[in-house]
Design a protein around this motif. Structure first.
Motif, PDB file in Angstrom:
ATOM      1  N   LEU A  65       0.822  -1.212   0.000  1.00  0.00           N
ATOM      2  CA  LEU A  65       0.000   0.000   0.000  1.00  0.00           C
ATOM      3  C   LEU A  65       0.856   1.263   0.000  1.00  0.00           C
ATOM      4  N   VAL A  66       1.953   1.245   0.759  1.00  0.00           N
ATOM      5  CA  VAL A  66       2.822   2.423   0.776  1.00  0.00           C
ATOM      6  C   VAL A  66       3.504   2.590  -0.580  1.00  0.00           C
ATOM      7  N   GLN A  67       3.882   1.485  -1.208  1.00  0.00           N
ATOM      8  CA  GLN A  67       4.454   1.580  -2.559  1.00  0.00           C
ATOM      9  C   GLN A  67       3.464   2.248  -3.515  1.00  0.00           C
ATOM     10  N   MET A  68       2.206   1.884  -3.401  1.00  0.00           N
ATOM     11  CA  MET A  68       1.173   2.497  -4.247  1.00  0.00           C
ATOM     12  C   MET A  68       1.056   3.992  -3.944  1.00  0.00           C
ATOM     13  N   ALA A  69       1.107   4.341  -2.665  1.00  0.00           N
ATOM     14  CA  ALA A  69       1.014   5.752  -2.276  1.00  0.00           C
ATOM     15  C   ALA A  69       2.196   6.547  -2.839  1.00  0.00           C
ATOM     16  N   ILE A  70       3.377   5.956  -2.792  1.00  0.00           N
ATOM     17  CA  ILE A  70       4.555   6.641  -3.324  1.00  0.00           C
ATOM     18  C   ILE A  70       4.430   6.820  -4.833  1.00  0.00           C
ATOM     19  N   GLN A  71       3.892   5.835  -5.515  1.00  0.00           N
ATOM     20  CA  GLN A  71       3.680   5.973  -6.960  1.00  0.00           C
ATOM     21  C   GLN A  71       2.692   7.089  -7.276  1.00  0.00           C
ATOM     22  N   MET A  72       1.675   7.234  -6.430  1.00  0.00           N
ATOM     23  CA  MET A  72       0.663   8.268  -6.665  1.00  0.00           C
ATOM     24  C   MET A  72       1.173   9.664  -6.327  1.00  0.00           C
ATOM     25  N   ALA A  73       1.978   9.754  -5.271  1.00  0.00           N
ATOM     26  CA  ALA A  73       2.458  11.058  -4.799  1.00  0.00           C
ATOM     27  C   ALA A  73       3.911  10.925  -4.358  1.00  0.00           C
ATOM     28  N   PRO A  74       4.835  10.857  -5.329  1.00  0.00           N
ATOM     29  CA  PRO A  74       6.240  10.618  -4.986  1.00  0.00           C
ATOM     30  C   PRO A  74       6.904  11.750  -4.207  1.00  0.00           C
ATOM     31  N   GLY A  75       6.337  12.928  -4.243  1.00  0.00           N
ATOM     32  CA  GLY A  75       6.936  14.043  -3.528  1.00  0.00           C
ATOM     33  C   GLY A  75       6.407  14.254  -2.127  1.00  0.00           C
ATOM     34  N   THR A  76       5.562  13.353  -1.643  1.00  0.00           N
ATOM     35  CA  THR A  76       4.980  13.498  -0.309  1.00  0.00           C
ATOM     36  C   THR A  76       5.897  12.842   0.724  1.00  0.00           C
ATOM     37  N   ILE A  77       6.410  13.634   1.615  1.00  0.00           N
ATOM     38  CA  ILE A  77       7.386  13.184   2.610  1.00  0.00           C
ATOM     39  C   ILE A  77       6.826  12.076   3.479  1.00  0.00           C
ATOM     40  N   LEU A  78       5.572  12.211   3.889  1.00  0.00           N
ATOM     41  CA  LEU A  78       4.936  11.222   4.755  1.00  0.00           C
ATOM     42  C   LEU A  78       4.955   9.833   4.130  1.00  0.00           C
ATOM     43  N   ASN A  79       4.813   9.747   2.833  1.00  0.00           N
ATOM     44  CA  ASN A  79       4.810   8.447   2.172  1.00  0.00           C
ATOM     45  C   ASN A  79       6.163   7.749   2.325  1.00  0.00           C
ATOM     46  N   HIS A  80       7.247   8.479   2.132  1.00  0.00           N
ATOM     47  CA  HIS A  80       8.587   7.906   2.262  1.00  0.00           C
ATOM     48  C   HIS A  80       8.897   7.555   3.713  1.00  0.00           C
ATOM     49  N   PHE A  81       8.483   8.418   4.624  1.00  0.00           N
ATOM     50  CA  PHE A  81       8.705   8.166   6.046  1.00  0.00           C
ATOM     51  C   PHE A  81       7.925   6.937   6.506  1.00  0.00           C
ATOM     52  N   THR A  82       6.691   6.803   6.032  1.00  0.00           N
ATOM     53  CA  THR A  82       5.887   5.634   6.389  1.00  0.00           C
ATOM     54  C   THR A  82       6.510   4.362   5.839  1.00  0.00           C
ATOM     55  N   MET A  83       7.016   4.400   4.610  1.00  0.00           N
ATOM     56  CA  MET A  83       7.671   3.218   4.045  1.00  0.00           C
ATOM     57  C   MET A  83       8.864   2.815   4.913  1.00  0.00           C
ATOM     58  N   ALA A  84       9.640   3.778   5.340  1.00  0.00           N
ATOM     59  CA  ALA A  84      10.781   3.467   6.207  1.00  0.00           C
ATOM     60  C   ALA A  84      10.308   2.794   7.490  1.00  0.00           C
ATOM     61  N   ASN A  85       9.263   3.307   8.085  1.00  0.00           N
ATOM     62  CA  ASN A  85       8.757   2.727   9.333  1.00  0.00           C
ATOM     63  C   ASN A  85       8.278   1.297   9.138  1.00  0.00           C
ATOM     64  N   VAL A  86       7.589   1.042   8.034  1.00  0.00           N
ATOM     65  CA  VAL A  86       7.121  -0.317   7.750  1.00  0.00           C
ATOM     66  C   VAL A  86       8.317  -1.245   7.550  1.00  0.00           C
ATOM     67  N   LEU A  87       9.310  -0.788   6.812  1.00  0.00           N
ATOM     68  CA  LEU A  87      10.485  -1.617   6.548  1.00  0.00           C
ATOM     69  C   LEU A  87      11.308  -1.886   7.804  1.00  0.00           C
ATOM     70  N   LEU A  88      11.259  -0.993   8.758  1.00  0.00           N
ATOM     71  CA  LEU A  88      12.022  -1.189  10.002  1.00  0.00           C
ATOM     72  C   LEU A  88      11.519  -2.375  10.817  1.00  0.00           C
ATOM     73  N   ALA A  89      10.340  -2.888  10.496  1.00  0.00           N
ATOM     74  CA  ALA A  89       9.825  -4.073  11.200  1.00  0.00           C
ATOM     75  C   ALA A  89      10.669  -5.302  10.900  1.00  0.00           C
ATOM     76  N   ASP A  90      11.402  -5.275   9.795  1.00  0.00           N
ATOM     77  CA  ASP A  90      12.246  -6.408   9.390  1.00  0.00           C
ATOM     78  C   ASP A  90      13.705  -5.970   9.425  1.00  0.00           C
ATOM     79  N   PRO A  91      14.508  -6.495  10.346  1.00  0.00           N
ATOM     80  CA  PRO A  91      15.918  -6.083  10.426  1.00  0.00           C
ATOM     81  C   PRO A  91      16.677  -6.241   9.108  1.00  0.00           C
ATOM     82  N   ALA A  92      16.275  -7.181   8.271  1.00  0.00           N
ATOM     83  CA  ALA A  92      16.944  -7.373   6.984  1.00  0.00           C
ATOM     84  C   ALA A  92      16.635  -6.243   6.002  1.00  0.00           C
TER      85      ALA A  92
END
Length: 129
Positions: A65-92
């Motif tokens: 869903l965050v990937q879709m949001a980034i595709q729709m609005a690539p310049g929105t800071i919240l989208n990139h920050f949210t993706m980082a937070n989701v990815l932080l759930a997996d140490p890899a």
């Protein structure tokens, strides 16, 4: 009372998911929000839904869903920050999370929370080597 009569006003104002016992209602509200929002604002509903699914432990769905949001609005800071937070759930995925935090910082260099999380990732990487 209609599901969205109670939950949607709260969700649309804060983008913070309700307690996990209300996940189904939150998902329904964000689905409705997505379907009725203007084209240029649909990423907001996707981010809200992604946060809800993230807190429910559905990390792969949240990532999509965050990937879709980034595709729709690539310049929105919240989208990139949210993706980082989701990815932080997996140490890899910490390297990928760092990339999205760096992207958020390129758009807004004074974003203190992004800078703080990026610093924490860098420290973890330094000690892991």
């Amino acid at each position: 009372m209609d599901v969205c009569g109670y939950f949607c006003p709260k969700l649309s104002l804060t983008l913070v998911p309700q307690p996990l016992s209300h996940t189904a209602q939150a998902v329904e509200c964000f689905r409705r929000s997505f379907n009725t929002s203007p084209l240029g604002s649909k990423d907001i509903a996707l981010i809200g839904l992604a946060n809800t699914l993230y807190f429910a432990g559905q990390y792969s769905d949240a990532t999509l869903l965050v990937q879709m949001a980034i595709q729709m609005a690539p310049g929105t800071i919240l989208n990139h920050f949210t993706m980082a937070n989701v990815l932080l759930a997996d140490p890899a995925s910490h390297d990928h999370a760092a990339f999205f935090l760096e992207t958020a910082l390129r758009y807004q260099p004074a974003f203190a929370e992004a800078r703080s999380r990026l610093h924490a990732i860098r420290c973890l990487q330094r000690y892991a080597d």
